[in-house]
Write an enzyme that holds these catalytic residues in place. Structure first.
Site, PDB file in Angstrom:
ATOM      1  N   GLU A   4      10.630   1.418  -4.884  1.00 33.41           N
ATOM      2  CA  GLU A   4       9.797   2.351  -4.121  1.00 33.41           C
ATOM      3  C   GLU A   4       9.579   1.755  -2.744  1.00 33.41           C
ATOM      4  O   GLU A   4       9.034   0.655  -2.623  1.00 33.41           O
ATOM      5  CB  GLU A   4       8.466   2.569  -4.845  1.00 33.41           C
ATOM      6  N   CYS A  60       1.947   3.834   2.259  1.00 36.60           N
ATOM      7  CA  CYS A  60       3.309   4.346   2.399  1.00 36.60           C
ATOM      8  C   CYS A  60       3.277   5.846   2.663  1.00 36.60           C
ATOM      9  O   CYS A  60       4.176   6.404   3.262  1.00 36.60           O
ATOM     10  CB  CYS A  60       4.110   4.038   1.150  1.00 36.60           C
TER      11      CYS A  60
END
Ligand code: NAD
Length: 523
Positions: free
Chosen positions: A294, A328
């Site tokens: 990720e 993020c």
């Protein structure tokens, strides 16, 4: 059949409520916790390898980004050899741990969630100090940690036991999910409790053994979480704890032939290095390593001319500056219809002017420090680039204080291909880009190598439907901000260079740590 029948029944999953700090008792509890945690500053935390407490010659000091002179704790800096010993030991214990019934593994996660719930103020206080999260952000990190434990525990109960397949004549057929082996969990610092605990617990509850190597910036929080998992009943050999440098300890874990899987969350550059290293077969390696990666984002919010501009300004400001833009999912591009561009930028700047910056432990501040001096200098460099690429309309430098404080910064009139519109800055810097119309806005939004989160503000249903089809992101939000994914409600993960779209907190996540065995018996 191979797996024990599941008898443990839990009520349906619900998200852990956030703490309301406007209530005097909660404010007092947080103040007490901050004092208590401060009294433990400077303690040393061991690693756990092969069931033993292990110390290294080299140490790493974890400091408070709000007050860099404060040492939150001292952790070990593992050698590559120590990291390899940890994976070796995890590999040796896999055969034991995988036989523990899923129901018992899940119970441990529920127990860990209960312990964290009891200590949530202390843990939030530590998050506040070690990584500079404000009270609500630190509380949300702890609430998400509880959610991951509760959710993945239930998911394992669902996945355990035989699964029906299409019946076939004269056969008894079924399918089982079995664990993979020993793996490495390599999380980032920005959700120091939730991501580190979530990825570790998911792999463990699925029956794998794990070596957790947390970020150098947030190893004390990780040490506390590991202690809680041990207290809840995870055996030390099932969860090995190694602290140290990514390029030493992390690299050794990724490359070891005994490593069966890698759960990584972090930057694009490191993710790609891991992807390549994991893809190379090492001598003695029996499997293709599974890499769950990720990575970063360059997340956009589209503001259409038919939007509620006040709601859009509020959503963009929160998503761009919450936790200093170090999520993020943070909004780093606002793509605004030229018909409302001027009005929107004015509203946004007015809203962002209300953002206070200062030490994270002071609840009056909406923004705390960025994580480190290196991060701060990198962000300030990008601001200088941005000043040349567009028009600075807010912020533009350091904010007052001894910590790593950066002003909320807005740069308008940025071209879609400018560096600050393409590269992940990971700080409180927002590029505002003008779009001719909605189609142009969607084109600009999709024009990066990333694809993590995105938001659209519009009252026009047809445009929202178009965004559903065209906006290429793993997490799309309509008429709300692009941060704040909730476990269960918003399975999380991105496309393209944002990662392998593992969808944490969703029904597919545990499958990354399992493999399916299909069994057919002739009857
Ligand atoms: P990072 O890539 O610098 O570090 C992440 C982890 O990798 C750390 O534990 C680090 O020690 C380790 N590491 C570094 N080099 C390594 C190597 N060569 N081999 C093995 N391990 C190594 O990222 P960071 O600064 O900790 O986190 C910020 C980044 O994480 C941002 O890019 C952000 O977008 C991303 N992130 C993504 C998600 C998501 O769900 N997609 C969530 C949170 C953060």
């Amino acid at each position: 059949m191979a797996t024990a029948e599941v008898r443990l029944h839990k009520p349906e999953f619900t998200n852990e409520p956030f703490v309301n700090f406007s209530k005097p008792e909660n404010k007092a509890a947080m103040e007490t916790a901050l004092k208590k945690v401060a009294s433990e500053f400077g303690r040393e935390y061991p690693m756990y390898i092969g069931g033993d407490e292990v110390r290294s010659k080299e140490k790493i000091k974890s400091t408070n980004p709000s007050h860099p002179a404060q040492v939150i704790g001292v952790v070990q800096s593992a050698s590559a050899k120590q990291a390899r010993q940890a994976i070796e030991s995890a590999h040796a214990y896999f055969d034991t741990w995988k036989k523990v019934p899923a129901e018992r593994r899940a119970e441990i996660l529920f127990r860990a969630a209960a312990i964290i719930r009891q200590r949530k103020f202390d843990l939030a206080a530590l998050v506040c100090y070690e990584v500079g999260k404000t009270w609500p952000e630190a509380d949300a990190d702890i609430a998400e940690t509880i959610d991951f434990l509760e959710y993945y525990g239930r998911e394992m109960l669902r996945l355990a036991g035989p699964h029906k397949v299409v019946p076939y004549q004269n056969e008894r057929n079924f399918m089982l999910y079995i664990p993979l082996g020993a793996g490495a969990a390599i999380p980032p610092w920005n959700f120091p409790a939730a991501i580190a605990t979530g990825m570790t617990a998911a792999a463990l509850v699925a029956g794998n053994t794990v070596v957790l190597k947390p970020s150098e910036e947030s190893s004390v929080i990780a040490a506390k979480m590991v202690d809680i998992l041990y207290e809840a009943g995870i055996p030390k050999q099932a969860l090995q704890f190694v602290t140290g440098l990514g390029e030493v300890a992390g690299d050794a874990l990724v490359k070891d032939p005994k490593t069966r899987f890698i759960a990584f969350t972090g930057s694009k550059d490191v993710g790609l290095v891991i992807s390549e290293a994991a893809g190379k077969r090492q001598p003695g390696q029996l499997w293709i390593k599974r890499a769950v990666l990720e990575m970063g984002g360059k997340d956009a919010t589209i503001v259409d001319e038919e939007a509620d501009l006040d709601a859009a300004a509020e959503g963009v400001a929160q998503a761009a500056f919450g936790y200093q833009g170090q999520k993020c999912s943070a909004c780093s591009r606002a793509i605004v219809s030229e018909k409302v561009y001027g009005t929107f930028v004015e509203k946004l700047v007015e809203r962002a002017k209300k953002v206070n910056v200062g030490p994270a432990e002071n609840p009056a501040n909406y923004m705390g420090p960025v994580i480190s001096e290196g991060a701060m200098n990198g962000i300030l460099n990008y601001i200088e680039v941005g000043k040349r690429e567009g028009k600075l309309v807010l912020g533009g430098g350091r904010a007052a204080g001894d910590g790593y404080f950066v002003q909320p910064t807005i740069i308008a009139d940025v071209s879609p291909n400018a560096r600050i519109a393409q590269e992940e800055i990971f700080g409180p810097v927002l590029a505002v880009i003008k779009a001719k119309d909605f189609d142009d806005a969607l084109g600009i939004a999709n024009n990066t190598e990333f694809g993590l989160t995105g938001a659209v503000y519009s009252k026009n249903k047809a445009k929202l439907e178009k965004a559903e089809e065209i906006f290429h992101v793993g997490n799309l939000y309509l008429n709300r901000k692009c941060t704040g994914a909730m476990v269960g409600a918003h399975p999380f993960g991105g496309f393209n260079m944002s990662g392998t779209d593992s969808k944490t907190g969703g029904k597919d996540y545990l499958l990354h740590f399992l493999q399916a065995k299909s069994i057919a018996e002739k009857v």
